[in-house]
Design a protein around this motif. Structure first.
Motif, PDB file in Angstrom:
ATOM      1  N   TRP A  56       1.099  62.654 -67.791  1.00 44.12           N
ATOM      2  CA  TRP A  56       1.415  61.610 -68.787  1.00 44.12           C
ATOM      3  C   TRP A  56       2.561  60.733 -68.295  1.00 44.12           C
ATOM      4  N   LEU A  57       3.596  61.368 -67.783  1.00 42.55           N
ATOM      5  CA  LEU A  57       4.772  60.642 -67.309  1.00 42.55           C
ATOM      6  C   LEU A  57       4.410  59.697 -66.161  1.00 42.55           C
ATOM      7  N   THR A  58       3.564  60.145 -65.238  1.00 40.85           N
ATOM      8  CA  THR A  58       3.170  59.259 -64.132  1.00 40.85           C
ATOM      9  C   THR A  58       2.426  58.038 -64.654  1.00 40.85           C
ATOM     10  N   GLY A  59       1.621  58.218 -65.685  1.00 38.93           N
ATOM     11  CA  GLY A  59       0.929  57.070 -66.276  1.00 38.93           C
ATOM     12  C   GLY A  59       1.904  56.044 -66.815  1.00 38.93           C
ATOM     13  N   PHE A  60       2.945  56.514 -67.508  1.00 37.56           N
ATOM     14  CA  PHE A  60       3.947  55.591 -68.059  1.00 37.56           C
ATOM     15  C   PHE A  60       4.788  54.951 -66.952  1.00 37.56           C
ATOM     16  N   ILE A  61       5.105  55.718 -65.924  1.00 40.21           N
ATOM     17  CA  ILE A  61       5.863  55.156 -64.796  1.00 40.21           C
ATOM     18  C   ILE A  61       5.044  54.060 -64.116  1.00 40.21           C
ATOM     19  N   LYS A  62       3.758  54.290 -63.959  1.00 40.67           N
ATOM     20  CA  LYS A  62       2.893  53.269 -63.352  1.00 40.67           C
ATOM     21  C   LYS A  62       2.869  51.992 -64.189  1.00 40.67           C
ATOM     22  N   LEU A  63       2.971  52.137 -65.513  1.00 44.01           N
ATOM     23  CA  LEU A  63       2.992  50.953 -66.381  1.00 44.01           C
ATOM     24  C   LEU A  63       4.248  50.100 -66.184  1.00 44.01           C
ATOM     25  N   LEU A  64       5.296  50.653 -65.604  1.00 43.94           N
ATOM     26  CA  LEU A  64       6.483  49.854 -65.303  1.00 43.94           C
ATOM     27  C   LEU A  64       6.133  48.719 -64.333  1.00 43.94           C
ATOM     28  N   GLY A  65       5.152  48.966 -63.472  1.00 43.24           N
ATOM     29  CA  GLY A  65       4.688  47.908 -62.581  1.00 43.24           C
ATOM     30  C   GLY A  65       4.087  46.756 -63.364  1.00 43.24           C
ATOM     31  N   LEU A  66       3.410  47.065 -64.454  1.00 42.59           N
ATOM     32  CA  LEU A  66       2.845  46.022 -65.311  1.00 42.59           C
ATOM     33  C   LEU A  66       3.972  45.184 -65.916  1.00 42.59           C
ATOM     34  N   VAL A  67       5.030  45.836 -66.354  1.00 37.45           N
ATOM     35  CA  VAL A  67       6.181  45.118 -66.905  1.00 37.45           C
ATOM     36  C   VAL A  67       6.765  44.195 -65.845  1.00 37.45           C
ATOM     37  N   LEU A  68       6.929  44.705 -64.623  1.00 36.19           N
ATOM     38  CA  LEU A  68       7.466  43.882 -63.536  1.00 36.19           C
ATOM     39  C   LEU A  68       6.603  42.649 -63.306  1.00 36.19           C
ATOM     40  N   LEU A  69       5.307  42.832 -63.217  1.00 38.78           N
ATOM     41  CA  LEU A  69       4.414  41.689 -62.968  1.00 38.78           C
ATOM     42  C   LEU A  69       4.440  40.692 -64.124  1.00 38.78           C
ATOM     43  N   LEU A  70       4.506  41.186 -65.339  1.00 43.22           N
ATOM     44  CA  LEU A  70       4.541  40.271 -66.483  1.00 43.22           C
ATOM     45  C   LEU A  70       5.840  39.469 -66.542  1.00 43.22           C
ATOM     46  N   ILE A  71       6.961  40.087 -66.173  1.00 43.95           N
ATOM     47  CA  ILE A  71       8.208  39.321 -66.232  1.00 43.95           C
ATOM     48  C   ILE A  71       8.309  38.315 -65.084  1.00 43.95           C
ATOM     49  N   LEU A  72       7.435  38.439 -64.102  1.00 41.66           N
ATOM     50  CA  LEU A  72       7.386  37.415 -63.056  1.00 41.66           C
ATOM     51  C   LEU A  72       6.886  36.087 -63.618  1.00 41.66           C
ATOM     52  N   LEU A  73       6.184  36.151 -64.726  1.00 40.26           N
ATOM     53  CA  LEU A  73       5.618  34.946 -65.327  1.00 40.26           C
ATOM     54  C   LEU A  73       6.637  34.167 -66.170  1.00 40.26           C
ATOM     55  N   VAL A  74       7.806  34.765 -66.395  1.00 40.73           N
ATOM     56  CA  VAL A  74       8.850  34.113 -67.181  1.00 40.73           C
ATOM     57  C   VAL A  74       9.625  33.143 -66.287  1.00 40.73           C
ATOM     58  N   GLN A  75       9.926  31.970 -66.820  1.00 41.77           N
ATOM     59  CA  GLN A  75      10.775  31.005 -66.114  1.00 41.77           C
ATOM     60  C   GLN A  75      12.232  31.363 -66.405  1.00 41.77           C
ATOM     61  N   TRP A  76      12.900  31.974 -65.456  1.00 44.61           N
ATOM     62  CA  TRP A  76      14.277  32.400 -65.644  1.00 44.61           C
ATOM     63  C   TRP A  76      15.228  31.261 -65.327  1.00 44.61           C
ATOM     64  N   LYS A  77      16.235  31.088 -66.161  1.00 40.45           N
ATOM     65  CA  LYS A  77      17.213  30.015 -65.951  1.00 40.45           C
ATOM     66  C   LYS A  77      18.272  30.408 -64.926  1.00 40.45           C
ATOM     67  N   LYS A  78      18.558  31.685 -64.827  1.00 41.49           N
ATOM     68  CA  LYS A  78      19.587  32.143 -63.894  1.00 41.49           C
ATOM     69  C   LYS A  78      18.928  32.511 -62.558  1.00 41.49           C
ATOM     70  N   PRO A  79      19.350  31.866 -61.478  1.00 37.58           N
ATOM     71  CA  PRO A  79      18.745  32.128 -60.166  1.00 37.58           C
ATOM     72  C   PRO A  79      18.916  33.566 -59.693  1.00 37.58           C
ATOM     73  N   ILE A  80      19.957  34.246 -60.134  1.00 39.29           N
ATOM     74  CA  ILE A  80      20.173  35.626 -59.703  1.00 39.29           C
ATOM     75  C   ILE A  80      19.043  36.523 -60.188  1.00 39.29           C
ATOM     76  N   ILE A  81      18.537  36.266 -61.389  1.00 37.38           N
ATOM     77  CA  ILE A  81      17.415  37.059 -61.916  1.00 37.38           C
ATOM     78  C   ILE A  81      16.184  36.830 -61.055  1.00 37.38           C
ATOM     79  N   THR A  82      15.953  35.585 -60.686  1.00 39.10           N
ATOM     80  CA  THR A  82      14.816  35.254 -59.826  1.00 39.10           C
ATOM     81  C   THR A  82      14.923  35.979 -58.493  1.00 39.10           C
ATOM     82  N   ARG A  83      16.112  35.975 -57.899  1.00 39.20           N
ATOM     83  CA  ARG A  83      16.306  36.652 -56.614  1.00 39.20           C
ATOM     84  C   ARG A  83      16.099  38.146 -56.734  1.00 39.20           C
ATOM     85  N   ILE A  84      16.637  38.731 -57.788  1.00 42.19           N
ATOM     86  CA  ILE A  84      16.481  40.177 -57.986  1.00 42.19           C
ATOM     87  C   ILE A  84      15.010  40.533 -58.150  1.00 42.19           C
TER      88      ILE A  84
END
Length: 160
Positions: A56-84
């Protein structure tokens, strides 16, 4: 940072499938488990509560990748967030690819009787044909989901 929407979309689909398999197995499904082979297959036949919790835990950990990919779609105003996000995505993609690639090499060496693994021929076949390439493909989706367009990113742009 330039987004490659095709790779982000493919990464999202890949991640949902990847985490979905863990959730399916955590609910007691056995389809495809034999292809993993070794101790994981044996433990899945008569799973302990702690083993099921790990699945179960591995399934939820794998979903963190989904969160990462989805936040790539956000236009961030601070360049440091974009770099990170850029570097996290490149690191995650590299690690996914390397995990699959190194497993592919070691399982191939096992198949050639250079290394000794506890994998039957069925699991060896599916690990080489499906599982390890699946990891590598996921790594490619993550890695190429972003392309840097600032001097800071030129290092990666020149490498790849």
């Amino acid at each position: 940072m330039q987004r490659n929407y095709w790779f982000i979309a493919l990464g999202i689909v890949w991640t949902i499938i990847f985490s979905g398999m863990s959730f399916y197995w955590a609910m007691g499904g056995l389809l495809g488990v034999r292809s993993l082979g070794g101790a994981i297959y044996e433990m899945s036949l008569n799973p302990s509560p702690s083993f099921m919790m790990i699945v179960w835990l591995t399934g939820f950990i794998k979903l963190l990748g989904l969160v990462l990919l989805l936040i790539l779609l956000v236009q961030w105003k601070k360049p440091i967030i974009t770099r990170i996000l850029y570097f996290i995505t490149k690191i995650v993609g590299s690690l996914l690819f390397l995990y699959g690639f190194l497993n592919f090499i070691t399982i191939t060496l096992s198949r050639l009787n250079i290394l000794d693994f506890d994998l039957d021929s069925y699991a060896t076949f599916w690990r080489l044909i499906f599982w390890e390439p699946f990891w590598m493909i996921g790594g490619v989706f993550y890695f190429f989901s972003l392309k840097g367009n600032k001097p800071l990113f030129n290092f990666f742009n020149k490498l790849f």
